[in-house]
Scaffold this active site. Structure first.
Site, PDB file in Angstrom:
ATOM      1  N   TYR A 152      12.452  54.635  42.713  1.00 48.35           N
ATOM      2  CA  TYR A 152      13.283  53.427  42.812  1.00 48.35           C
ATOM      3  C   TYR A 152      14.703  53.776  43.253  1.00 48.35           C
ATOM      4  O   TYR A 152      15.197  53.213  44.241  1.00 48.35           O
ATOM      5  CB  TYR A 152      13.292  52.686  41.463  1.00 48.35           C
ATOM      6  CG  TYR A 152      14.034  51.375  41.511  1.00 48.35           C
ATOM      7  CD1 TYR A 152      13.447  50.247  42.078  1.00 48.35           C
ATOM      8  CD2 TYR A 152      15.326  51.259  41.004  1.00 48.35           C
ATOM      9  CE1 TYR A 152      14.129  49.042  42.140  1.00 48.35           C
ATOM     10  CE2 TYR A 152      16.019  50.051  41.060  1.00 48.35           C
ATOM     11  CZ  TYR A 152      15.408  48.951  41.623  1.00 48.35           C
ATOM     12  OH  TYR A 152      16.088  47.752  41.690  1.00 48.35           O
ATOM     13  N   LYS A 156      16.680  52.679  46.781  1.00 46.37           N
ATOM     14  CA  LYS A 156      17.891  51.864  46.850  1.00 46.37           C
ATOM     15  C   LYS A 156      19.051  52.659  47.472  1.00 46.37           C
ATOM     16  O   LYS A 156      19.897  52.085  48.162  1.00 46.37           O
ATOM     17  CB  LYS A 156      18.271  51.358  45.449  1.00 46.37           C
ATOM     18  CG  LYS A 156      17.245  50.372  44.882  1.00 46.37           C
ATOM     19  CD  LYS A 156      17.098  49.124  45.743  1.00 46.37           C
ATOM     20  CE  LYS A 156      16.161  48.100  45.142  1.00 46.37           C
ATOM     21  NZ  LYS A 156      16.005  46.897  45.973  1.00 46.37           N
TER      22      LYS A 156
HETATM   23  N1  LIG Z   1      16.261  42.935  37.883  1.00 50.43           N
HETATM   24  C1  LIG Z   1      17.219  43.826  38.027  1.00 50.43           C
HETATM   25  O1  LIG Z   1      17.822  44.277  37.023  1.00 50.43           O
HETATM   26  C2  LIG Z   1      17.624  44.287  39.380  1.00 50.43           C
HETATM   27  C3  LIG Z   1      18.773  45.081  39.472  1.00 50.43           C
HETATM   28  C4  LIG Z   1      19.163  45.537  40.724  1.00 50.43           C
HETATM   29  C5  LIG Z   1      18.455  45.203  41.842  1.00 50.43           C
HETATM   30  N2  LIG Z   1      17.333  44.436  41.719  1.00 50.43           N
HETATM   31  C6  LIG Z   1      16.600  44.130  42.935  1.00 50.43           C
HETATM   32  O2  LIG Z   1      16.494  42.733  43.067  1.00 50.43           O
HETATM   33  C7  LIG Z   1      15.313  42.409  43.801  1.00 50.43           C
HETATM   34  C8  LIG Z   1      14.507  41.374  43.034  1.00 50.43           C
HETATM   35  O3  LIG Z   1      14.103  41.963  41.810  1.00 50.43           O
HETATM   36  P1  LIG Z   1      13.716  41.102  40.521  1.00 50.43           P
HETATM   37  O4  LIG Z   1      14.336  41.757  39.372  1.00 50.43           O
HETATM   38  O5  LIG Z   1      13.944  39.668  40.778  1.00 50.43           O
HETATM   39  O6  LIG Z   1      12.167  41.439  40.452  1.00 50.43           O
HETATM   40  P2  LIG Z   1      10.880  40.535  40.103  1.00 50.43           P
HETATM   41  O7  LIG Z   1      11.216  39.487  39.137  1.00 50.43           O
HETATM   42  O8  LIG Z   1       9.826  41.529  39.769  1.00 50.43           O
HETATM   43  O9  LIG Z   1      10.564  39.847  41.500  1.00 50.43           O
HETATM   44  C9  LIG Z   1      10.251  40.633  42.600  1.00 50.43           C
HETATM   45  C10 LIG Z   1      10.004  39.732  43.790  1.00 50.43           C
HETATM   46  O10 LIG Z   1       9.704  40.571  44.909  1.00 50.43           O
HETATM   47  C11 LIG Z   1       8.451  40.181  45.431  1.00 50.43           C
HETATM   48  N3  LIG Z   1       7.729  41.343  45.942  1.00 50.43           N
HETATM   49  C12 LIG Z   1       7.420  42.495  45.321  1.00 50.43           C
HETATM   50  N4  LIG Z   1       6.713  43.283  46.136  1.00 50.43           N
HETATM   51  C13 LIG Z   1       6.544  42.599  47.289  1.00 50.43           C
HETATM   52  C14 LIG Z   1       5.903  42.878  48.505  1.00 50.43           C
HETATM   53  N5  LIG Z   1       5.261  44.031  48.722  1.00 50.43           N
HETATM   54  N6  LIG Z   1       5.957  41.947  49.494  1.00 50.43           N
HETATM   55  C15 LIG Z   1       6.598  40.782  49.295  1.00 50.43           C
HETATM   56  N7  LIG Z   1       7.230  40.454  48.170  1.00 50.43           N
HETATM   57  C16 LIG Z   1       7.200  41.351  47.169  1.00 50.43           C
HETATM   58  C17 LIG Z   1       7.699  39.499  44.294  1.00 50.43           C
HETATM   59  O11 LIG Z   1       6.825  38.521  44.833  1.00 50.43           O
HETATM   60  P3  LIG Z   1       5.228  38.639  44.895  1.00 50.43           P
HETATM   61  O12 LIG Z   1       4.800  39.521  43.772  1.00 50.43           O
HETATM   62  O13 LIG Z   1       4.781  37.222  44.770  1.00 50.43           O
HETATM   63  O14 LIG Z   1       4.971  39.222  46.240  1.00 50.43           O
HETATM   64  C18 LIG Z   1       8.836  38.804  43.566  1.00 50.43           C
HETATM   65  O15 LIG Z   1       9.107  37.566  44.155  1.00 50.43           O
HETATM   66  C19 LIG Z   1      14.576  43.725  44.017  1.00 50.43           C
HETATM   67  O16 LIG Z   1      14.858  44.240  45.284  1.00 50.43           O
HETATM   68  C20 LIG Z   1      15.162  44.618  42.948  1.00 50.43           C
HETATM   69  O17 LIG Z   1      15.064  45.973  43.254  1.00 50.43           O
HETATM   70  C21 LIG Z   1      16.906  43.978  40.519  1.00 50.43           C
END
Ligand SMILES: NC(=O)c1ccc[n+]([C@@H]2O[C@H](COP(=O)([O-])OP(=O)(O)OC[C@H]3O[C@@H](n4cnc5c(N)ncnc54)[C@H](OP(=O)(O)O)[C@@H]3O)[C@@H](O)[C@H]2O)c1
Length: 251
Positions: A152, A156
């Site tokens: 991860y 990033k």
């Molecule tokens: N949560 C945190 O603390 C955090 C912190 C920093 C950065 N981020 C970043 O923010 C972004 C969103 O994360 P989140 O926390 O909202 O995660 P989440 O709740 O697990 O949601 C992830 C989203 O990405 C989609 N996804 C995953 N794999 C995919 C694929 N192969 N093709 C298309 N869509 C895909 C999922 O949709 P489907 O499963 O329906 O495809 C879902 O809509 C990510 O890039 C993550 O790295 C998150």
């Protein structure tokens, strides 16, 4: 920049941060393309009676080049050029030295890094032709150090550096590249974490900050401030001190 009347793509719009951004943008007068693998979840957002935006949903696995090509074609056929692409889809997977598996690396790098590259390959052609457009890449504050064996953090780190270079080259073409670096946000992704997550915020708060940052055309949107400062300090630590700090965090 106003978001009114713009065509906006959001990848990973079915859950978490992407869903929260989609929910916010659906309340304004714009055109939204929502992409994810779980299309039924996208259709729930589309059918919200309070939505003002014109919304189209498309199934797309961003780690599959052919899916991205088809989703891009669908978006352009429906709405014409995309003005703002919010490339948010991402995965986090735990890996340990004893359960080391290159398939995890392919999945994480394929989604978090190549999934962005595949979209940009299509977007850039139109953006360069029209001399305008915005790319918003959702990276992470976890891009500057590793906290153990992980794909991860490297995914990033690659994304943040890639977006930085792209921004340098695209400035003269009037194309904005925005890097988003969230700290911990309460989503499905972080629900699997078995460690303390300082300064955890809600997806709705994260979406509010991201949307505001896009409107202000910031180059970098990073939040929350205490985590930004903490990760900056951690980034400056010399290796020996950092190893002591990281070992403590693992106890
Ligand atoms: N949560 C945190 O603390 C955090 C912190 C920093 C950065 N981020 C970043 O923010 C972004 C969103 O994360 P989140 O926390 O909202 O995660 P989440 O709740 O697990 O949601 C992830 C989203 O990405 C989609 N996804 C995953 N794999 C995919 C694929 N192969 N093709 C298309 N869509 C895909 C999922 O949709 P489907 O499963 O329906 O495809 C879902 O809509 C990510 O890039 C993550 O790295 C998150």
């Amino acid at each position: 920049m106003t978001l009114e009347n713009k065509t906006i793509l959001i990848t990973g719009a079915s859950a978490g941060i992407g869903k929260a951004i989609a929910g916010k943008l659906s309340l304004i007068n714009c055109r939204l393309i929502l992409a994810a693998r779980r299309i039924s979840l996208l259709d729930e957002i589309k059918s919200n009676p309070a939505a003002k935006a014109e919304i189209e949903t498309v199934q797309c696995d961003v780690s599959k080049k052919e899916d991205v090509a088809a989703a891009y074609k669908f978006a352009v056929e429906k709405f014409g050029n995309i003005d703002i692409a919010i490339l948010n889809a991402g995965v986090g997977m735990h890996v340990t030295p004893t359960a080391f598996n290159s398939e995890y690396a392919e999945k994480v790098m394929g989604t978090n890094f190549m999934g962005v590259v595949y979209w940009i390959e299509h977007l850039l052609k139109d953006y360069l032709k029209n001399n305008r457009g915005t790319i918003v890449g959702i990276s992470s504050l976890a891009d500057n150090r590793a906290y153990g064996t992980s794909f991860y953090n490297p995914s990033k780190a690659a994304l943040t550096i890639f977006l930085e270079g792209l921004r340098l080259d695209l400035k003269k073409h009037n194309i904005n590249v925005i890097t988003v670096r969230p700290g911990f946000v309460e989503t499905d992704m972080t629900s699997r974490n078995n460690f303390k997550m300082p300064f955890l915020i809600s997806p709705s708060k994260a979406a509010e900050i991201i949307v505001e940052g896009i409107i202000k055309e910031k180059k970098m949107i990073q939040f929350p401030i205490p985590t930004v400062l903490l990760t900056r300090i951690i980034g400056f630590l010399p290796l020996s001190l950092y190893e002591l700090f990281a070992a403590k965090g693992k106890k």
